[in-house]
Design an enzyme around this catalytic site. Structure first.
Site, PDB file in Angstrom:
ATOM      1  CB  ILE A 192      -4.746   2.308 -15.423  1.00 38.47           C
ATOM      2  CG1 ILE A 192      -5.871   1.514 -15.278  1.00 38.47           C
ATOM      3  CG2 ILE A 192      -4.276   2.214 -16.844  1.00 38.47           C
ATOM      4  CD1 ILE A 192      -7.146   1.891 -15.911  1.00 38.47           C
ATOM      5  N   GLY A 196      -7.790   7.595   1.138  1.00 35.21           N
ATOM      6  CA  GLY A 196      -6.936   9.124   1.486  1.00 35.21           C
ATOM      7  C   GLY A 196      -5.662   8.686   2.026  1.00 35.21           C
ATOM      8  CG  LEU A 197      -2.665   8.012  -0.339  1.00 32.73           C
ATOM      9  CD1 LEU A 197      -1.839   9.023  -1.154  1.00 32.73           C
ATOM     10  CD2 LEU A 197      -2.091   6.553  -1.113  1.00 32.73           C
ATOM     11  N   GLY A 219      -5.825  -3.588 -13.449  1.00 30.33           N
ATOM     12  CA  GLY A 219      -7.389  -2.834 -13.668  1.00 30.33           C
ATOM     13  C   GLY A 219      -8.395  -4.050 -13.814  1.00 30.33           C
ATOM     14  N   GLY A 220      -9.091  -4.446 -12.749  1.00 31.03           N
ATOM     15  CA  GLY A 220     -10.506  -5.378 -12.642  1.00 31.03           C
ATOM     16  C   GLY A 220     -10.043  -6.770 -13.360  1.00 31.03           C
ATOM     17  CG  ASN A 227     -10.642   3.444  -2.876  1.00 30.50           C
ATOM     18  OD1 ASN A 227      -9.613   4.042  -2.390  1.00 30.50           O
ATOM     19  ND2 ASN A 227     -10.209   2.735  -3.981  1.00 30.50           N
ATOM     20  CE  LYS A 267      -3.526   2.405   2.582  1.00 37.70           C
ATOM     21  NZ  LYS A 267      -4.305   2.799   1.626  1.00 37.70           N
ATOM     22  CB  CYS A 316      -0.622  11.946  -4.611  1.00 38.44           C
ATOM     23  SG  CYS A 316      -0.262  10.282  -4.179  1.00 38.44           S
TER      24      CYS A 316
END
Lengths: 343, 287
Positions: free
Chosen positions: A209, A88-89, A262-263, A85, A61, A146
């Site tokens: 991405i 906010g890190l 991505g997905g 989501n 993360k 960010c």
């Protein structure tokens, strides 16, 4: 250690004999399936469900310099085949991360890509310098989605100059033997332009991405569903966008290592990214549905490749870019066909 | 440690406005303690557009019997995901992760305990009551809901607890009002030393408050929205005061769902208290 998946094919049956090794730059991995930043914490939680040292790598993360509380709740809204989501890190800060998470990953023998995030170019540079003396960092992924404090909160990833500025300073500051991956946002006019700028700034690979910005309004309260108003959309809903980005960047940069994200929820989905030009894939939101997904997807991808006659994953990379008459050419002069020349 | 199991639906029974889902879950009963929860996947991986698991506190477990280990959860039909669960039939397959979270702490001494449930939040309290009784604790129960149909476990409560007090906001059963209106008198009558609660945040905040005033312990199981249930998504956070007196945004799925009432900053749930670790610094105060 036995792990906690009962009543499933454990995936321990001999996989089809496909060589699944791959690389991101000079970082070699036995599997092309990685976790995605922000969807797997730092590995301990998923290690309850499968041995995380079998992953291509853990992508941790995104970590910032200081401890960070993240945003208010609600932070999540389910959407069709996806979710928004706005975390906010939230995180413990780089020093706590090194002391606890990185130490655990190293002790467990987990290949690790450390994702870093900052609100100024200097913060990214400082993170890279702090990480430099530490072992167990196989690559750095730079989360440039960010808000840039110096640019009215515009994200670094949305402009070629700000994106490449961050990448150049991280590349300068980190150990030269550690590959630097730039994680790009799809929310740009031309992702290939940003990709080329990051490449010129010294990125050794690209992660494609990040989430795409979205919003849900709760029609009962008639207000935004998320406390942060907007959020990042992830999950199968964004897979076609991600595949498109990998395709476009592969065309612009024939030799650039690409980590596709991505997905992805099955081996077939992963294969799409490989065929579009990814060297490896990260699986993210699917982990919320199925914590053992990375292991399952590795096995499924091996089967999908075998079913199409591939003896190695690397043969399938960018295969969708071959010219329309490639099959007939292949029969004649197989050796002269080299994927990067097609694009 | 949680297990991920492929279970088979044994039954779906209707009770009031809720459904009790019984599903095989080999290995889970032996690990489950009162207050643990489970996370159920919705639909098939390949075709479902609902990709997030639904979290349910564990209502009951049976480790033996003709089905082997089984798990019971209580489902309210409140959206497309839970609706899908209520439509399952015997023999259908379900993907389950359980047991998850930190369960209720049980007192070592045979003390008097009050158990408070709001709506189907009462689900984990019956397994808890059984265990407290087997330790010699006196158990009194308070069950409340907006209306009779939304009460859960009244008969079962009467079987297990010394007294059961019922409240409904519309007065359709028991006293008119909320459980928290009657909690002080129930606690005083039973001379309660511990209060256990599961239900909406406002109810839990009131429980923690009354317990604190009386020098009693409170154990509150929160119902936060979760995406993963296993600690990786950071969605289900709330402000909790740690042993070091520092407030952190902690994950209710792994550090909860059961918290000591006095540790949760109930008034700040949904926000980031300014003194929480890593709270945003207002632009003017940036160094």
């Amino acid at each position: 250690m036995t792990r906690a998946v009962v009543g499933y094919d454990q995936g321990d049956t001999p996989a089809p004999s496909v060589d699944m090794t791959t690389t991101l730059g000079w970082f070699a991995m036995p599997s092309p399936v990685l976790t995605a930043s922000g969807c797997a914490a730092s590995g301990r939680e998923l290690d309850q469900f499968f041995d995380v040292s079998t992953l291509g790598a853990m992508v941790t993360k995104s970590i910032m310099l200081e401890p960070r509380s993240g945003r208010a709740t609600p932070r999540m809204a389910e959407t069709p085949s996806g979710m928004l989501n706005s975390i906010g890190l939230q995180g413990p800060g780089i020093h706590d991360f090194i002391e606890h998470d990185l130490a655990w990953l190293r002790q467990r023998g987990v290949r690790t890509i450390v994702s870093i995030a900052g609100s100024t170019t200097q913060e990214y540079e400082e993170l890279a310098k702090i990480l430099r003396p530490h072992d167990g960092v196989d690559a750095i992924e730079v989360n440039i989605s960010c808000p840039n404090v110096a640019d009215r909160g515009q994200v670094f990833a949305c402009r070629a100059d700000t994106a490449s500025g961050v990448i150049a300073s991280v590349r300068r500051s980190i150990d030269p033997s550690v590959p630097v991956l730039a994680k790009l946002s799809p929310d740009v006019t031309d992702i290939a332009t940003i990709a080329v700028a990051c490449h010129r700034a010294g990125a050794d690979g690209l992660t494609l991405i990040n989430t795409t910005l979205g919003m849900v309004i709760d029609v009962d309260t008639m207000r935004p569903a998320l406390a942060g108003v907007t959020g990042g959309l992830s999950g199968p809903a964004i897979r076609p966008i991600a595949v498109r980005c990998v395709w476009q960047v592969r065309q612009a940069l024939p030799d650039m290592p690409i980590l596709g994200v991505g997905g992805i929820r099955t081996g077939r989905d992963a294969l799409e990214f490989i065929l579009a030009g990814a060297h490896a894939v990260s699986v993210g939101t699917v982990v919320f549905h199925d914590p053992s997904a990375p292991k399952r997807i590795h096995a499924e991808l091996a089967s999908e490749l075998a079913a199409r006659g591939f003896s190695s994953l690397s043969d399938a990379i960018s295969h969708a870019h071959r010219p329309p008459d490639a099959e007939s050419l292949e029969a004649l002069e197989d050796d002269e066909i080299n994927p990067p020349e097609w694009v | 440690m949680p297990l991920q199991v492929r279970g088979e639906v044994v039954s779906v029974r209707r009770t009031g406005q809720y459904f009790v889902l019984t599903v095989t879950a080999p290995g889970v009963p032996e690990l489950t303690r009162p207050g643990h929860f489970s996370a159920l996947a919705i639909g098939d991986l390949d075709s479902s557009s609902l990709i997030l698991r639904r979290a349910f506190s564990i209502y009951g477990v049976q480790s033996r019997g003709i089905y082997g280990g089984t798990l019971d959860v209580v489902v309210a039909d409140s959206g497309p995901g839970t609706h899908w669960l209520t439509q399952r039939r015997r023999g259908d397959s379900l993907d389950i992760i359980a047991p998850l979270g930190r369960p209720f702490s049980l007192p070592r001494e045979p003390v008097s305990c009050v158990l408070v449930g709001g709506g189907y939040g009462a689900a984990p309290l019956f397994m808890l009551a059984e265990q407290l009784r087997s330790r010699g604790c006196r158990v009194d129960m308070l069950l409340g809901a907006s209306t009779e149909e939304k009460l859960f476990g009244v008969l079962e409560g009467k079987r297990i607890a010394s007294t059961v007090t019922i409240t409904t906001e519309d007065g359709s059963l028991g006293d008119t009002g909320r459980v928290t209106d009657l909690l002080p008198s129930v606690m005083d009558k039973a001379n309660a030393e511990v209060v256990y609660g599961c239900g909406p945040m406002g109810m839990l905040a009131a429980i923690a408050g009354f317990a604190g005033q009386r020098g009693a312990h409170s154990q509150c199981a929160v119902e936060e929205a979760m995406a993963c249930g296993i600690g990786v998504c950071m969605t289900c956070v709330l402000p909790v005061i740690g042993d070091d007196a520092v407030t952190r945004m902690v994950r209710s799925c792994v550090e909860g769902p059961v918290f000591r009432g006095e540790r949760v900053r109930w008034d700040d749930v949904g926000s980031i208290p300014a003194d929480a670790l890593g709270a945003p610094v207002p632009p003017g105060e940036r160094s």
